[in-house]
Design an enzyme around this catalytic site. Structure first.
Site, PDB file in Angstrom:
ATOM      1  N   CYS A   1       6.744   4.623   8.725  1.00  0.00           N
ATOM      2  CA  CYS A   1       7.337   3.835   7.635  1.00  0.00           C
ATOM      3  C   CYS A   1       8.774   4.163   7.278  1.00  0.00           C
ATOM      4  O   CYS A   1       9.601   3.264   7.153  1.00  0.00           O
ATOM      5  CB  CYS A   1       6.476   3.992   6.385  1.00  0.00           C
ATOM      6  SG  CYS A   1       4.861   3.269   6.615  1.00  0.00           S
TER       7      CYS A   1
ATOM      8  N   GLU B   1       0.843  -1.192   0.000  1.00  0.00           N
ATOM      9  CA  GLU B   1       0.000   0.000   0.000  1.00  0.00           C
ATOM     10  C   GLU B   1       0.881   1.246   0.000  1.00  0.00           C
ATOM     11  O   GLU B   1       1.820   1.329   0.759  1.00  0.00           O
ATOM     12  CB  GLU B   1      -0.906  -0.036   1.243  1.00  0.00           C
ATOM     13  CG  GLU B   1      -1.901   1.072   1.298  1.00  0.00           C
ATOM     14  CD  GLU B   1      -2.615   1.265  -0.035  1.00  0.00           C
ATOM     15  OE1 GLU B   1      -3.342   0.365  -0.465  1.00  0.00           O
ATOM     16  OE2 GLU B   1      -2.413   2.322  -0.673  1.00  0.00           O
TER      17      GLU B   1
ATOM     18  N   LYS C   1       8.273  -1.594  -2.817  1.00  0.00           N
ATOM     19  CA  LYS C   1       7.632  -0.830  -1.734  1.00  0.00           C
ATOM     20  C   LYS C   1       8.695  -0.238  -0.791  1.00  0.00           C
ATOM     21  O   LYS C   1       8.650   0.942  -0.445  1.00  0.00           O
ATOM     22  CB  LYS C   1       6.661  -1.739  -0.974  1.00  0.00           C
ATOM     23  CG  LYS C   1       6.105  -1.160   0.305  1.00  0.00           C
ATOM     24  CD  LYS C   1       5.259   0.080   0.084  1.00  0.00           C
ATOM     25  CE  LYS C   1       5.090   0.823   1.383  1.00  0.00           C
ATOM     26  NZ  LYS C   1       4.207   1.941   1.354  1.00  0.00           N
TER      27      LYS C   1
HETATM   28  C1  UDX Z   1       1.047  -0.528   8.343  1.00  0.00           C
HETATM   29  C2  UDX Z   1       1.689  -1.686   7.615  1.00  0.00           C
HETATM   30  O1  UDX Z   1       0.888  -2.754   7.643  1.00  0.00           O
HETATM   31  C3  UDX Z   1       3.089  -1.832   8.034  1.00  0.00           C
HETATM   32  O2  UDX Z   1       3.718  -2.898   7.446  1.00  0.00           O
HETATM   33  C4  UDX Z   1       3.693  -0.587   7.575  1.00  0.00           C
HETATM   34  O3  UDX Z   1       5.058  -0.653   7.531  1.00  0.00           O
HETATM   35  C5  UDX Z   1       3.164   0.517   8.435  1.00  0.00           C
HETATM   36  O4  UDX Z   1       1.822   0.620   8.175  1.00  0.00           O
HETATM   37  P1  UDX Z   1      -0.324   0.158  10.300  1.00  0.00           P
HETATM   38  O5  UDX Z   1      -1.645  -0.123   9.684  1.00  0.00           O
HETATM   39  O6  UDX Z   1       0.161   1.560  10.288  1.00  0.00           O
HETATM   40  O7  UDX Z   1       0.773  -0.755   9.610  1.00  0.00           O
HETATM   41  O8  UDX Z   1      -0.168  -0.439  11.726  1.00  0.00           O
HETATM   42  P2  UDX Z   1      -1.130  -0.314  12.937  1.00  0.00           P
HETATM   43  O9  UDX Z   1      -1.923   0.928  12.847  1.00  0.00           O
HETATM   44  O10 UDX Z   1      -0.283  -0.603  14.133  1.00  0.00           O
HETATM   45  O11 UDX Z   1      -2.169  -1.519  12.691  1.00  0.00           O
HETATM   46  C6  UDX Z   1      -1.876  -2.856  12.759  1.00  0.00           C
HETATM   47  C7  UDX Z   1      -3.024  -3.576  13.447  1.00  0.00           C
HETATM   48  O12 UDX Z   1      -2.818  -4.968  13.368  1.00  0.00           O
HETATM   49  C8  UDX Z   1      -3.199  -3.231  14.927  1.00  0.00           C
HETATM   50  O13 UDX Z   1      -4.494  -2.727  15.148  1.00  0.00           O
HETATM   51  C9  UDX Z   1      -2.987  -4.575  15.639  1.00  0.00           C
HETATM   52  O14 UDX Z   1      -3.799  -4.754  16.773  1.00  0.00           O
HETATM   53  C10 UDX Z   1      -3.344  -5.559  14.548  1.00  0.00           C
HETATM   54  N1  UDX Z   1      -2.795  -6.910  14.749  1.00  0.00           N
HETATM   55  C11 UDX Z   1      -1.488  -7.086  14.989  1.00  0.00           C
HETATM   56  C12 UDX Z   1      -3.650  -8.002  14.657  1.00  0.00           C
HETATM   57  O15 UDX Z   1      -4.844  -7.839  14.463  1.00  0.00           O
HETATM   58  N2  UDX Z   1      -3.132  -9.251  14.791  1.00  0.00           N
HETATM   59  C13 UDX Z   1      -1.828  -9.475  15.056  1.00  0.00           C
HETATM   60  O16 UDX Z   1      -1.425 -10.631  15.181  1.00  0.00           O
HETATM   61  C14 UDX Z   1      -0.982  -8.361  15.163  1.00  0.00           C
HETATM   62  C1  UDX Z   2       4.791   7.549   3.525  1.00  0.00           C
HETATM   63  C2  UDX Z   2       4.725   7.427   1.989  1.00  0.00           C
HETATM   64  O1  UDX Z   2       4.525   8.729   1.419  1.00  0.00           O
HETATM   65  C3  UDX Z   2       3.607   6.480   1.569  1.00  0.00           C
HETATM   66  O2  UDX Z   2       3.633   6.288   0.177  1.00  0.00           O
HETATM   67  C4  UDX Z   2       3.803   5.152   2.284  1.00  0.00           C
HETATM   68  O3  UDX Z   2       2.757   4.261   1.946  1.00  0.00           O
HETATM   69  C5  UDX Z   2       3.870   5.339   3.771  1.00  0.00           C
HETATM   70  O4  UDX Z   2       4.913   6.268   4.095  1.00  0.00           O
HETATM   71  P1  UDX Z   2       3.453   8.894   5.352  1.00  0.00           P
HETATM   72  O5  UDX Z   2       4.525   8.438   6.286  1.00  0.00           O
HETATM   73  O6  UDX Z   2       2.037   8.754   5.741  1.00  0.00           O
HETATM   74  O7  UDX Z   2       3.589   8.175   3.935  1.00  0.00           O
HETATM   75  O8  UDX Z   2       3.664  10.460   5.079  1.00  0.00           O
HETATM   76  P2  UDX Z   2       4.504  11.338   4.061  1.00  0.00           P
HETATM   77  O9  UDX Z   2       3.599  12.335   3.479  1.00  0.00           O
HETATM   78  O10 UDX Z   2       5.297  10.536   3.130  1.00  0.00           O
HETATM   79  O11 UDX Z   2       5.478  12.123   5.048  1.00  0.00           O
HETATM   80  C6  UDX Z   2       6.482  11.457   5.783  1.00  0.00           C
HETATM   81  C7  UDX Z   2       7.298  12.460   6.556  1.00  0.00           C
HETATM   82  O12 UDX Z   2       8.092  13.253   5.689  1.00  0.00           O
HETATM   83  C8  UDX Z   2       6.475  13.451   7.371  1.00  0.00           C
HETATM   84  O13 UDX Z   2       7.095  13.636   8.628  1.00  0.00           O
HETATM   85  C9  UDX Z   2       6.520  14.719   6.559  1.00  0.00           C
HETATM   86  O14 UDX Z   2       6.360  15.878   7.322  1.00  0.00           O
HETATM   87  C10 UDX Z   2       7.916  14.631   5.980  1.00  0.00           C
HETATM   88  N1  UDX Z   2       8.085  15.405   4.735  1.00  0.00           N
HETATM   89  C11 UDX Z   2       7.381  15.076   3.612  1.00  0.00           C
HETATM   90  C12 UDX Z   2       8.993  16.456   4.700  1.00  0.00           C
HETATM   91  O15 UDX Z   2       9.654  16.772   5.703  1.00  0.00           O
HETATM   92  N2  UDX Z   2       9.159  17.134   3.521  1.00  0.00           N
HETATM   93  C13 UDX Z   2       8.482  16.831   2.384  1.00  0.00           C
HETATM   94  O16 UDX Z   2       8.696  17.485   1.361  1.00  0.00           O
HETATM   95  C14 UDX Z   2       7.552  15.761   2.429  1.00  0.00           C
END
Ligand code: UDX
Ligand code: UDX
Length: 466
Positions: free
Chosen positions: A280, A169, A224
């Site tokens: 991430c 994603e 990714k």
């Molecule tokens: C995502 C991606 O999946 C991760 O790989 C990426 O690098 C960061 O973004 P994200 O959705 O942000 O993760 O994570 P989080 O908001 O922590 O949600 C994960 C959920 O999975 C939690 O709600 C947790 O409770 C759940 N979980 C975890 C399960 O339901 N089963 C498990 O065994 C472990």
């Molecule tokens: C990122 C990737 O953009 C997305 O594609 C992936 O799936 C998950 O990780 P996210 O972490 O949600 O998304 O936010 P993003 O908008 O990428 O910003 C990441 C960080 O970089 C933030 O702290 C933001 O403030 C910073 N940033 C971004 C800068 O400092 N300067 C910029 O020009 C852009």
């Protein structure tokens, strides 16, 4: 076997920042498919099911409207992991993959215990033919582990069959719904063409075919990681030059604009700031570093590690600048912190540069008044590891509330309301001499200066510039 059947039921394991919004959009675009999002966290599921749509566990513009429309119709949130896995034709794994904190690869490698646990649950409870889709960001070749776990269940039961796909994603927080509705690309990695087609068919409900890229599993997993690494690299590149601008009289805003005007470089991800945060970038680069080291590619790993080094250096540098400008000591001073989320339009604080800057200031004996339009006081307490009751920091409900009696304002997150501040009324509430530290370069510096503020803006020394 269900192979020839249409996908009627989807299950997603993990109702987090990725699983929640991405499944909501699938349900919204594919009304004929039942989407069940399951999670082990009961509290989180209860929030997803809260009749008060404002109580959703994550804030994303446009998400509440979709949930209101689909929830209870073809979108369900529950903790019924076993049941929903057993009935699903397609299962997305969207659990978290944090950096390992101990053991081999601690501090760099991803901890895959949740992914493995999900694969084991699928292997145990699934029935018939099931397409398993990796949604979480994973180290390259994780699909191999998932396949092995699933195959071990094949041996136990002949009527279970699995196909594993990678479908990472790319949504960014704060713009998740827009990113999901209008993706730059959808990436699907896999070997089994029939399964790939079933997943393509889902996306074709709203994504043009030319935007759907298919690759082998390993290319998809690695793409990714690399996409995040490239984006982070651009931010570290521009941030590395901010200090140079501050000592030479160049202005990072002008420099960035000049660079961006080259279409080969492009306009995005070149905004200077206090360093990237979020769940991430750091995690994925460190993971890339770990993989490169694992394969003996030391030069490659040190190249990518530098992106994280510069990021750490940037927030430390800002902390030191603040202390130095406030006459070398912040002890017993009060600083107003504007913004705690890692970026605007989200309530997410994971890896936010605000954490490091605030902790550093608190260690120096400073009092903080923290305001963020979407982050709760409980969340800030957790990140700072410091309860409000210690009275070293306080939670403000507005900008004005946070600046009352303070010596300085530090803008950390680029919320719109920090761009349009009324400098006249703020200046009246603060102690003199009052300082503004604009780490995002978003404030109206001229206005602030006119109302008596001393100013430090990232990537510019206002005295050298003129
Ligand atoms: C995502 C991606 O999946 C991760 O790989 C990426 O690098 C960061 O973004 P994200 O959705 O942000 O993760 O994570 P989080 O908001 O922590 O949600 C994960 C959920 O999975 C939690 O709600 C947790 O409770 C759940 N979980 C975890 C399960 O339901 N089963 C498990 O065994 C472990
Ligand atoms: C990122 C990737 O953009 C997305 O594609 C992936 O799936 C998950 O990780 P996210 O972490 O949600 O998304 O936010 P993003 O908008 O990428 O910003 C990441 C960080 O970089 C933030 O702290 C933001 O403030 C910073 N940033 C971004 C800068 O400092 N300067 C910029 O020009 C852009």
């Amino acid at each position: 076997m269900k192979l020839d059947r249409e996908i009627k039921k989807i299950c997603c394991i993990g109702a987090g920042y990725v699983g929640g919004p991405s499944m909501a959009v699938i349900a919204h675009k594919c009304p004929e498919i039942i989407v069940n999002v399951v999670d082990i966290n009961e509290e989180r599921i209860a929030s997803w099911n809260d009749p008060d749509i404002k109580a959703l566990p994550i804030y994303e513009p446009g998400l509440a409207e979709i949930i209101a429309e689909c929830r209870g119709k073809n979108l369900y949130f529950s903790t019924e992991i076993k049941k929903q896995i057993s009935q699903a034709d397609m299962i997305f794994i969207s659990v978290n993959t944090p950096t390992k904190t101990r053991g081999i690869g601690a501090g760099k490698a991803s901890d895959l215990k949740w992914v493995e646990a999900s694969a084991r649950q699928i292997s145990e409870y699934a029935s018939g033919f099931t397409i398993v889709v990796e949604k979480s960001t994973l180290p390259v070749r994780t699909a191999q582990t998932i396949k092995q776990i699933l195959q071990s269940s094949n041996k136990q039961s002949k009527n279970k069959k699995f196909s594993v796909l990678s479908n990472p994603e790319f949504l960014a927080e704060g713009t998740a719904i827009n990113d999901l509705n209008y993706p730059d690309r959808v990436l699907i990695g896999g070997e089994d063409q029939e399964s790939i087609k079933k997943l393509i068919d889902i996306y074709l409900h709203w994504v043009p075919r030319k935007k759907i890229i298919t690759t082998n599993l390993w290319s998809s997993e690695l793409s990714k990681l690399l996409s995040n690494a490239f984006l982070a690299q651009r931010i570290s590149s521009i941030n590395s030059v901010t200090a140079l601008c501050e000592t030479t009289g160049a202005d990072i805003k002008e420099v960035a604009e000049a660079i961006k005007s080259d279409h080969r470089i492009g306009k995005d991800f070149l905004d200077p700031g206090p360093g990237f945060g979020g769940s991430c970038f750091k995690k994925d680069i460190l993971n890339l570093v770990y993989i490169c080291d694992h394969y003996g590619l030391k030069q490659v790993s040190s190249y990518w590690e530098k992106v994280v080094d510069i990021n750490n250096w940037q927030s430390e540098r800002i902390l030191n600048v603040i202390i130095e400008k406030l006459f070398g000591t912040v002890s017993d001073k009060t600083i107003s912190i504007l913004g705690f989320a890692f970026k605007a339009n989200t309530n997410d604080t994971r890896e936010s540069p605000a954490i490091k800057i605030c902790r550093g200031l608190l260690e120096e004996g400073c009092k903080l008044k923290i305001y963020d339009p979407k982050v709760s006081s409980q969340q800030i307490e957790k990140e700072l590891c410091m309860p409000l009751t210690e009275k070293k920091w306080s939670f403000a409900n507005s900008i004005i509330d946070s600046v009352k009696g303070s010596d300085a304002i530090v803008v950390i997150t680029e919320w719109q309301e920090f761009k349009d501040m009324d400098w006249e009324s703020l200046s009246k509430k603060m102690r003199s001499p009052s300082w503004l530290f604009d780490t995002r370069s978003i404030c109206d510096i001229e206005e602030a200066k006119n109302h008596g503020f001393n100013i430090w803006r990232i990537g510019a020394d206002l005295n050298l510039m003129n």
